[in-house]
Each structure stands twice: as structure tokens, then as C-alpha cells.
Write a protein that holds these residues in place. Structure first.
Motif, PDB file in Angstrom:
ATOM      1  N   THR A 211       0.799  -1.225   0.000  1.00 38.42           N
ATOM      2  CA  THR A 211       0.000   0.000   0.000  1.00 38.42           C
ATOM      3  C   THR A 211       0.834   1.279   0.000  1.00 38.42           C
ATOM      4  N   ALA A 212       2.168   1.166   0.060  1.00 36.54           N
ATOM      5  CA  ALA A 212       3.022   2.358   0.107  1.00 36.54           C
ATOM      6  C   ALA A 212       3.288   2.884  -1.299  1.00 36.54           C
ATOM      7  N   GLY A 213       3.310   4.206  -1.403  1.00 36.64           N
ATOM      8  CA  GLY A 213       3.640   4.834  -2.665  1.00 36.64           C
ATOM      9  C   GLY A 213       5.100   5.249  -2.706  1.00 36.64           C
ATOM     10  N   VAL A 214       5.476   5.968  -3.742  1.00 40.32           N
ATOM     11  CA  VAL A 214       6.853   6.423  -3.896  1.00 40.32           C
ATOM     12  C   VAL A 214       7.189   7.437  -2.791  1.00 40.32           C
ATOM     13  N   GLY A 215       8.296   7.203  -2.093  1.00 43.32           N
ATOM     14  CA  GLY A 215       8.723   8.119  -1.044  1.00 43.32           C
ATOM     15  C   GLY A 215       8.019   7.934   0.281  1.00 43.32           C
ATOM     16  N   SER A 216       7.167   6.914   0.395  1.00 47.63           N
ATOM     17  CA  SER A 216       6.437   6.687   1.649  1.00 47.63           C
ATOM     18  C   SER A 216       6.832   5.367   2.309  1.00 47.63           C
ATOM     19  N   GLY A 217       8.016   4.868   1.968  1.00 50.98           N
ATOM     20  CA  GLY A 217       8.492   3.633   2.579  1.00 50.98           C
ATOM     21  C   GLY A 217       8.785   3.820   4.057  1.00 50.98           C
ATOM     22  N   THR A 218       8.498   2.807   4.830  1.00 50.86           N
ATOM     23  CA  THR A 218       8.722   2.865   6.273  1.00 50.86           C
ATOM     24  C   THR A 218      10.045   2.194   6.635  1.00 50.86           C
ATOM     25  N   LEU A 219      10.368   2.203   7.920  1.00 45.74           N
ATOM     26  CA  LEU A 219      11.642   1.646   8.370  1.00 45.74           C
ATOM     27  C   LEU A 219      11.773   0.148   8.058  1.00 45.74           C
ATOM     28  N   PRO A 220      10.747  -0.688   8.303  1.00 45.72           N
ATOM     29  CA  PRO A 220      10.884  -2.109   7.930  1.00 45.72           C
ATOM     30  C   PRO A 220      11.154  -2.308   6.444  1.00 45.72           C
ATOM     31  N   MET A 221      10.568  -1.482   5.588  1.00 49.91           N
ATOM     32  CA  MET A 221      10.818  -1.607   4.152  1.00 49.91           C
ATOM     33  C   MET A 221      12.253  -1.210   3.821  1.00 49.91           C
ATOM     34  N   THR A 222      12.770  -0.191   4.495  1.00 49.63           N
ATOM     35  CA  THR A 222      14.158   0.215   4.277  1.00 49.63           C
ATOM     36  C   THR A 222      15.119  -0.882   4.716  1.00 49.63           C
ATOM     37  N   ILE A 223      14.822  -1.499   5.853  1.00 53.68           N
ATOM     38  CA  ILE A 223      15.668  -2.601   6.334  1.00 53.68           C
ATOM     39  C   ILE A 223      15.644  -3.754   5.338  1.00 53.68           C
ATOM     40  N   HIS A 224      14.476  -4.039   4.784  1.00 58.85           N
ATOM     41  CA  HIS A 224      14.362  -5.125   3.798  1.00 58.85           C
ATOM     42  C   HIS A 224      15.206  -4.846   2.566  1.00 58.85           C
ATOM     43  N   SER A 225      15.208  -3.606   2.110  1.00 58.16           N
ATOM     44  CA  SER A 225      16.010  -3.253   0.933  1.00 58.16           C
ATOM     45  C   SER A 225      17.500  -3.324   1.236  1.00 58.16           C
ATOM     46  N   MET A 226      17.889  -3.017   2.472  1.00 57.10           N
ATOM     47  CA  MET A 226      19.303  -3.075   2.854  1.00 57.10           C
ATOM     48  C   MET A 226      19.780  -4.511   3.029  1.00 57.10           C
ATOM     49  N   ILE A 227      18.904  -5.404   3.479  1.00 54.76           N
ATOM     50  CA  ILE A 227      19.285  -6.798   3.711  1.00 54.76           C
ATOM     51  C   ILE A 227      19.647  -7.504   2.414  1.00 54.76           C
ATOM     52  N   ARG A 228      19.103  -7.054   1.286  1.00 51.43           N
ATOM     53  CA  ARG A 228      19.398  -7.702   0.006  1.00 51.43           C
ATOM     54  C   ARG A 228      20.873  -7.620  -0.353  1.00 51.43           C
ATOM     55  N   PHE A 229      21.584  -6.687   0.250  1.00 47.71           N
ATOM     56  CA  PHE A 229      23.019  -6.562  -0.005  1.00 47.71           C
ATOM     57  C   PHE A 229      23.852  -7.169   1.119  1.00 47.71           C
ATOM     58  N   GLY A 230      23.193  -7.857   2.038  1.00 50.75           N
ATOM     59  CA  GLY A 230      23.891  -8.503   3.142  1.00 50.75           C
ATOM     60  C   GLY A 230      23.560  -7.842   4.471  1.00 50.75           C
ATOM     61  N   ILE A 231      23.701  -8.619   5.530  1.00 49.19           N
ATOM     62  CA  ILE A 231      23.416  -8.108   6.867  1.00 49.19           C
ATOM     63  C   ILE A 231      24.668  -7.448   7.426  1.00 49.19           C
ATOM     64  N   THR A 232      24.589  -6.159   7.650  1.00 51.77           N
ATOM     65  CA  THR A 232      25.723  -5.389   8.160  1.00 51.77           C
ATOM     66  C   THR A 232      25.430  -4.938   9.593  1.00 51.77           C
ATOM     67  N   PRO A 233      26.461  -4.496  10.318  1.00 47.81           N
ATOM     68  CA  PRO A 233      26.227  -3.971  11.674  1.00 47.81           C
ATOM     69  C   PRO A 233      25.256  -2.793  11.696  1.00 47.81           C
TER      70      PRO A 233
END
Length: 267
Positions: A211-233
Motif C-alpha cells: 500500500t506504500a507509494g513512492v517516497g512513503s516507505g517505512t523503516l521495515p521496508m528500508t531494512i528489507h532493501s538493505m538486507i538484500r546486499f547482506g546483513i551489516t552492523p
């Protein structure tokens, strides 16, 4: 105590210990490695606050955190208001199709989140509603209302309706009875429902993803996008902050309950 009973007691304690280790060991490891100086997060290289410092300058994470807080607070306010009124109506008044309405309240609790997310997205598309942060808020309200209603309704079930009847017999209006008798007693349930609603909204990913539009991503969505490149500290640091926020909310609710209990005993 017999040897058999002693052995059973030790086995039970050992089983409980293993259960707690299984539940909390991953969380403890996550928190510890959020202070790891190794950017690959593979081995412990030393203590550092570098990753928390990075978060303070990460605009994407800050924007996502702001969106999560905006969605969580807004949906909690709306869901708590509607859910509390629904709980009061179901508990104190003869609502048409009472059993059916009570059953429908439980439906969002058992529907898989992916089904609910797709259904809400389909509704938005059929009504030509553009996706934005507001569509996320109303989607969260849709499932948070159920949790608030059930929590407040459980609280109302423990309140003796004779108190309200006595107030009415003494000449109090319905508004005065609600303001002076009903509301103060249902307030702990309202606060519990609000905190539960905020926690669920703040942590939600599946429904937000649909249900999120462009620029309305929340913190869990940001974490999900970051995890695709590996789990970092840095990801561990974000998770630790979210964990701390959740524990703070739970601790605040616990302190409030203790304060209210002591106040009632003093009276």
C-alpha cells in the motif's frame, strides 16, 4: 521431596532455560554485533559506535523512521478512537446483528497479512486512489482496529455495570456516567490497545509493502532493501533501536499499571 520429584523439577528448569535461550539468544547476538567494528559482520573485531553514528547521518533511514512514526502515531490515534467506541458499543449496547459484528471484529486477526495487503491494494486501485503515505495509514487502521477493540472489550468485561446503573439512578446523564465512571475504568484497556496498535503498525512490513507509494516507505521496508546486499552492523543497529523502542513502550505500560494499582490501593 523425593528423588523423582527433585529430578523432574531440575528437568523442568533445564527445559525452561533452553526455551529462553532459543528465544532470546538470536536477539542478544544481534544487539552485540551492532557494536562490532567489522563491516562484514562475520567476526567480532572490537567495540564501536560507528554504525549508530552512521544512522544519524543516513537520510534514507531518517526519512523512513519519520514515515514509520507518522504512520504509527496516526493509525494508532484513529484506530484507538474507533476501536474504543466499537468495544463500548458491543459491550454496553444492543447492536443489530451483535454476534455477526462481534465475529467480524476477529476477522482481521486471522486473515493472512498478504491476503489483506492484496485486498486493500485492489480496493485502492478499483477506486483510483494513488498510493501514498495516507493509503498506508488507512490500511494500518483497518487491522489495528481489531486489536484495540478486543483489548478494550476485555477490559470492559471486567467492569461491573452496576456502577454505571447506580450513577444513572443518582441522576447522572449518560455523558456524565461515561466521563466519570466508564472512561476512567476502561482507560488502561485503551492505553494497552493503543500501545499494541502502535507496535504492530511500526513493525508492519507486508501490508505496508502493498500500500506504500513512492517516497512513503517505512523503516521495515528500508531494512528489507538493505538486507538484500547482506546483513551489516548498521542493520543490526537499526534493529537494536527498534527493539529498544518496543521495550520502552512495554516498560512504560508496566510502570503505568503499577502506578495505577498503587493509586487504587491507596484509595
Amino acid at each position: 521431596m523425593s528423588d523423582t520429584a527433585t529430578k523432574s523439577s531440575w528437568l523442568l528448569r533445564f527445559h525452561v532455560l533452553l526455551t529462553y535461550i532459543f528465544l532470546y539468544a538470536p536477539i542478544i547476538v544481534l544487539v552485540i554485533f551492532s557494536f562490532n567494528s567489522d563491516h562484514r559482520n562475520a567476526n567480532w573485531q572490537g567495540f564501536t559506535l560507528h554504525w549508530y553514528s552512521n544512522l544519524m547521518h543516513n537520510e534514507a533511514v531518517q526519512r523512513a523512521l519519520f514515515n514509520s512514526l507518522k504512520v504509527g502515531l496516526s493509525s494508532t490515534l484513529i484506530a484507538t478512537t474507533i476501536g474504543s467506541m466499537a468495544a463500548l458499543a458491543l459491550s454496553r449496547y444492543e447492536v443489530p446483528c451483535h454476534k455477526l459484528v462481534g465475529f467480524l471484529v476477529f476477522v482481521p486477526l486471522v486473515i493472512p497479512e498478504i491476503v489483506m495487503g492484496i485486498s486493500i491494494l485492489t480496493l485502492y486501485l478499483s477506486l483510483s486512489i494513488p498510493l501514498s503515505i495516507y493509503t498506508v495509514i488507512f490500511a494500518h487502521v483497518a487491522f489495528c482496529i481489531a486489536y484495540v477493540t478486543i483489548t478494550v472489550r476485555s477490559r470492559l468485561a471486567g467492569i461491573d455495570p452496576c456502577l454505571e446503573e447506580a450513577a444513572a439512578d443518582l441522576g447522572a446523564t449518560r455523558w456524565a456516567t461515561f466521563r466519570l465512571i466508564t472512561f476512567p475504568q476502561m482507560l488502561p484497556g485503551i492505553i494497552s490497545g493503543a500501545l499494541l496498535s502502535f507496535t504492530l503498525s511500526f513493525d508492519d512490513f507486508v501490508i505496508t509493502f502493498f500500500t506504500a507509494g513512492v517516497g512513503s516507505g517505512t523503516l521495515p521496508m528500508t531494512i528489507h532493501s538493505m538486507i538484500r546486499f547482506g546483513i551489516t552492523p548498521e542493520i543490526n543497529a537499526i534493529s537494536t533501536i527498534m527493539l529498544t523502542l518496543s521495550l520502552t513502550i512495554m516498560g512504560g505500560m508496566r510502570l503505568y499499571e503499577q502506578y495505577r494499582t498503587r493509586r487504587l490501593k491507596a484509595q
